[in-house]
Design a protein around this motif. Structure first.
Motif, PDB file in Angstrom:
ATOM      1  N   ARG A  38      31.997  52.994  41.802  1.00  0.00           N
ATOM      2  CA  ARG A  38      31.847  52.773  40.370  1.00  0.00           C
ATOM      3  C   ARG A  38      33.076  52.004  39.880  1.00  0.00           C
ATOM      4  O   ARG A  38      34.206  52.465  40.044  1.00  0.00           O
ATOM      5  N   VAL A  39      32.860  50.855  39.317  1.00  0.00           N
ATOM      6  CA  VAL A  39      33.970  50.039  38.806  1.00  0.00           C
ATOM      7  C   VAL A  39      34.321  50.552  37.414  1.00  0.00           C
ATOM      8  O   VAL A  39      33.459  50.593  36.530  1.00  0.00           O
ATOM      9  N   LEU A  40      35.571  50.969  37.241  1.00  0.00           N
ATOM     10  CA  LEU A  40      36.002  51.410  35.916  1.00  0.00           C
ATOM     11  C   LEU A  40      36.376  50.203  35.072  1.00  0.00           C
ATOM     12  O   LEU A  40      35.912  50.038  33.959  1.00  0.00           O
ATOM     13  N   THR A  41      37.221  49.352  35.617  1.00  0.00           N
ATOM     14  CA  THR A  41      37.621  48.145  34.891  1.00  0.00           C
ATOM     15  C   THR A  41      38.039  47.075  35.895  1.00  0.00           C
ATOM     16  O   THR A  41      38.384  47.390  37.033  1.00  0.00           O
ATOM     17  N   PHE A  42      37.951  45.826  35.484  1.00  0.00           N
ATOM     18  CA  PHE A  42      38.488  44.752  36.323  1.00  0.00           C
ATOM     19  C   PHE A  42      39.109  43.695  35.428  1.00  0.00           C
ATOM     20  O   PHE A  42      38.737  43.548  34.261  1.00  0.00           O
ATOM     21  N   LYS A  43      40.107  43.008  35.986  1.00  0.00           N
ATOM     22  CA  LYS A  43      40.842  42.006  35.216  1.00  0.00           C
ATOM     23  C   LYS A  43      40.947  40.743  36.057  1.00  0.00           C
ATOM     24  O   LYS A  43      41.240  40.825  37.253  1.00  0.00           O
ATOM     25  N   VAL A  44      40.683  39.587  35.446  1.00  0.00           N
ATOM     26  CA  VAL A  44      40.771  38.334  36.198  1.00  0.00           C
ATOM     27  C   VAL A  44      41.927  37.481  35.677  1.00  0.00           C
ATOM     28  O   VAL A  44      42.288  37.536  34.499  1.00  0.00           O
ATOM     29  N   ASN A  45      42.490  36.717  36.583  1.00  0.00           N
ATOM     30  CA  ASN A  45      43.502  35.713  36.247  1.00  0.00           C
ATOM     31  C   ASN A  45      43.071  34.449  36.977  1.00  0.00           C
ATOM     32  O   ASN A  45      43.026  34.429  38.204  1.00  0.00           O
ATOM     33  N   ILE A  46      42.703  33.418  36.208  1.00  0.00           N
ATOM     34  CA  ILE A  46      42.116  32.220  36.815  1.00  0.00           C
ATOM     35  C   ILE A  46      42.963  30.999  36.468  1.00  0.00           C
ATOM     36  O   ILE A  46      43.200  30.713  35.286  1.00  0.00           O
ATOM     37  N   GLU A  47      43.404  30.294  37.509  1.00  0.00           N
ATOM     38  CA  GLU A  47      44.179  29.065  37.305  1.00  0.00           C
ATOM     39  C   GLU A  47      43.240  27.867  37.422  1.00  0.00           C
ATOM     40  O   GLU A  47      42.605  27.655  38.460  1.00  0.00           O
ATOM     41  N   THR A  48      43.161  27.099  36.344  1.00  0.00           N
ATOM     42  CA  THR A  48      42.300  25.918  36.341  1.00  0.00           C
ATOM     43  C   THR A  48      43.090  24.703  36.827  1.00  0.00           C
ATOM     44  O   THR A  48      44.283  24.572  36.531  1.00  0.00           O
ATOM     45  N   GLY A  49      42.402  23.827  37.574  1.00  0.00           N
ATOM     46  CA  GLY A  49      43.033  22.609  38.079  1.00  0.00           C
ATOM     47  C   GLY A  49      42.932  21.471  37.075  1.00  0.00           C
ATOM     48  O   GLY A  49      43.132  21.668  35.878  1.00  0.00           O
ATOM     49  N   GLU A  62      36.449  54.094  40.666  1.00  0.00           N
ATOM     50  CA  GLU A  62      36.503  55.554  40.690  1.00  0.00           C
ATOM     51  C   GLU A  62      36.799  56.055  42.107  1.00  0.00           C
ATOM     52  O   GLU A  62      36.133  55.637  43.065  1.00  0.00           O
ATOM     53  N   GLY A  63      37.779  56.928  42.232  1.00  0.00           N
ATOM     54  CA  GLY A  63      38.091  57.530  43.527  1.00  0.00           C
ATOM     55  C   GLY A  63      38.791  56.608  44.498  1.00  0.00           C
ATOM     56  O   GLY A  63      38.885  56.916  45.686  1.00  0.00           O
ATOM     57  N   GLU A  64      39.242  55.445  44.052  1.00  0.00           N
ATOM     58  CA  GLU A  64      39.910  54.484  44.936  1.00  0.00           C
ATOM     59  C   GLU A  64      41.258  54.107  44.328  1.00  0.00           C
ATOM     60  O   GLU A  64      41.416  54.128  43.109  1.00  0.00           O
ATOM     61  N   LYS A  65      42.187  53.714  45.179  1.00  0.00           N
ATOM     62  CA  LYS A  65      43.444  53.179  44.668  1.00  0.00           C
ATOM     63  C   LYS A  65      43.158  51.809  44.065  1.00  0.00           C
ATOM     64  O   LYS A  65      42.310  51.066  44.581  1.00  0.00           O
ATOM     65  N   GLN A 104      34.517  42.277  45.801  1.00  0.00           N
ATOM     66  CA  GLN A 104      34.857  42.677  47.161  1.00  0.00           C
ATOM     67  C   GLN A 104      35.068  44.183  47.173  1.00  0.00           C
ATOM     68  O   GLN A 104      35.755  44.717  46.295  1.00  0.00           O
ATOM     69  N   ASP A 105      34.464  44.823  48.161  1.00  0.00           N
ATOM     70  CA  ASP A 105      34.591  46.276  48.255  1.00  0.00           C
ATOM     71  C   ASP A 105      36.063  46.670  48.415  1.00  0.00           C
ATOM     72  O   ASP A 105      36.864  45.874  48.914  1.00  0.00           O
ATOM     73  N   PRO A 106      36.402  47.885  48.036  1.00  0.00           N
ATOM     74  CA  PRO A 106      37.778  48.342  48.261  1.00  0.00           C
ATOM     75  C   PRO A 106      38.141  48.215  49.737  1.00  0.00           C
ATOM     76  O   PRO A 106      37.282  48.396  50.607  1.00  0.00           O
ATOM     77  N   PRO A 107      39.394  47.894  50.040  1.00  0.00           N
ATOM     78  CA  PRO A 107      39.783  47.731  51.436  1.00  0.00           C
ATOM     79  C   PRO A 107      39.670  49.040  52.202  1.00  0.00           C
ATOM     80  O   PRO A 107      39.864  50.115  51.635  1.00  0.00           O
ATOM     81  N   VAL A 108      39.339  48.888  53.484  1.00  0.00           N
ATOM     82  CA  VAL A 108      39.282  50.082  54.344  1.00  0.00           C
ATOM     83  C   VAL A 108      40.703  50.621  54.476  1.00  0.00           C
ATOM     84  O   VAL A 108      41.634  49.850  54.735  1.00  0.00           O
ATOM     85  N   PRO A 109      40.887  51.916  54.282  1.00  0.00           N
ATOM     86  CA  PRO A 109      42.244  52.461  54.360  1.00  0.00           C
ATOM     87  C   PRO A 109      42.869  52.204  55.744  1.00  0.00           C
ATOM     88  O   PRO A 109      42.207  52.361  56.766  1.00  0.00           O
TER      89      PRO A 109
END
Lengths: 114, 271
Positions: A3-14, A81-84, A105-110
């Motif tokens: 479950r995605v709680l929040t996400f933030k993007v930072n996009i550099e345009t060319g 949720e439940g992930e670092k 992208q799924d959370p990285p495998v620990p």
């Protein structure tokens, strides 16, 4: 599928940027970002986030309605949720009115040291 | 909740835009099924705009290259090893901060196959190790005891064995193995043949299809399509069916990578 709680993007345009509102698509629903800073005009940096609080099947950055958007770099910070919290970086991609680019992208495998 | 609120508020907005049609007089039932021609208006553009609520054309989803973050600090001279158990717990990948086998890979399925390869020999001396795959800077190990998914203690034993083998400085992989690895063309031809004659006829019954995407050294990359893409049994098909067929037909094949996006396709599942 977390479950995605929040996400933030930072996009550099060319060198090419449409300078129009930036939308993302979460599970097929297209929406604008919140807490927007900057823009997607040439050589600018766009920042935006969204409090999703739902399970991620797909997450994409939607291309402009008109013209091309040359993206140099994309950084996404996810809190699930439940992930670092984790960060994924992507390289260059060019979007137009027929395309969108994957942001999920799924959370990285620990991993641990041995 | 925020997302759900937005979703429903978006639906509400759509409802507000589409105005209800006013019916001036009762219409006979037979007339309702007739296609209604739009009445000509003075401004054709305005009419087109009003009825332009058709969903937007689907867009092509691109995949930008992911920028990988280094697992290890660059300044370290020591042998550093990270263990990453798979989400199913059936195997564990060990990444070392140096190359173990350059430009190729090798799959060891038994202690006998590890003869003269000091790295594999030391790993097979650990009781629970079943198979070993060495590829560039990684070692992927499966265990005999399939009921255990916690790799913590076994991973430490394996990490120590890898470190000791690297420190000894002997030939990690036997020279006789390196010399038997055929060219990419031979690998490609053999794998393509087994895909065409054995694998694809087998998965075709389920609407599936396997494509060979690339061969690098003796490592191959495949993509599962049709009914295989996103199928909940894809992992089983890959490991017990495809891997076995590939290794039987082309024993020199090393790593087998699957580049299928299983979140798309005909039968997507989300793990």
């Amino acid at each position: 599928m977390p479950r995605v709680l929040t996400f933030k993007v930072n996009i550099e345009t060319g060198k090419q940027g449409p300078n129009e509102p930036v939308n993302f698509s979460f599970n097929g629903h297209t929406m604008p970002f919140e807490k927007v800073i900057g823009s997607n005009e040439p050589d600018a940096i766009f920042e935006g986030s969204f409090d999703v609080n739902s399970f991620a099947h797909s997450l994409t950055l939607v291309g402009p309605e008109k013209g091309k958007w040359e993206i140099e770099k994309i950084r996404v910070d996810y809190e699930c949720e439940g992930e670092k919290p984790y960060v994924v970086n992507w390289g260059a991609v060019t979007l137009d009115e027929t395309t969108e680019v994957n942001l999920w992208q799924d959370p990285p495998v620990p991993a641990f040291d041995v | 909740m925020n997302f759900i609120k937005r979703f429903f508020s978006g639906m509400k907005q759509e409802d507000e835009i589409s105005e209800p049609v006013k019916v001036e007089a009762p219409v006979p039932e037979s007339a309702v099924s007739e296609p209604i021609e739009p009445e000509p208006t003075g401004n054709a553009d305005a009419g087109a705009e009003r009825f332009s609520d058709a969903p937007p054309a689907p867009r092509t989803v691109l995949h930008a290259p992911a920028v990988k973050q280094g697992l290890f600090p660059e300044s370290s001279d020591g042998i550093l090893i990270k263990a990453q158990p798979s989400s199913t717990g059936d195997q564990c990948m060990f990444t070392v901060n140096r190359v173990l086998m350059k430009d190729c890979s090798w799959y060891f399925d038994s202690f006998e196959s590890a003869a003269e390869s000091s790295l594999a020999e030391s790993l097979f001396s650990i009781d629970d190790v079943e198979t070993v795959l060495v590829c560039e800077a990684t070692v992927t190990v499966t265990r005999k005891d399939k009921t255990l998914v916690d790799w913590t203690s076994l991973a430490k034993e394996i990490g120590t064995a890898i470190r000791n083998a690297v420190e000894e400085g002997q030939s990690l992989i036997a020279d006789k193995i390196i010399s038997t690895i055929p060219s990419e063309d031979v690998i490609r031809e053999g794998i393509q043949k087994v895909i065409d004659e054995e694998v694809n006829p087998g998965v075709a019954g389920h609407g599936g299809q396997i494509n060979l995407l690339a061969v690098k050294g003796n490592s191959v990359t495949i993509q599962m399509g049709g009914g295989c893409q996103g199928c909940s049994a894809a992992d089983l098909t890959l490991k017990q069916g495809i891997h076995t067929s590939f290794r039987k037909a082309v024993p020199e094949v090393g790593a087998i990578f699957d580049e299928t996006d299983h979140t798309a396709g005909l039968n997507p599942f989300f793990s």
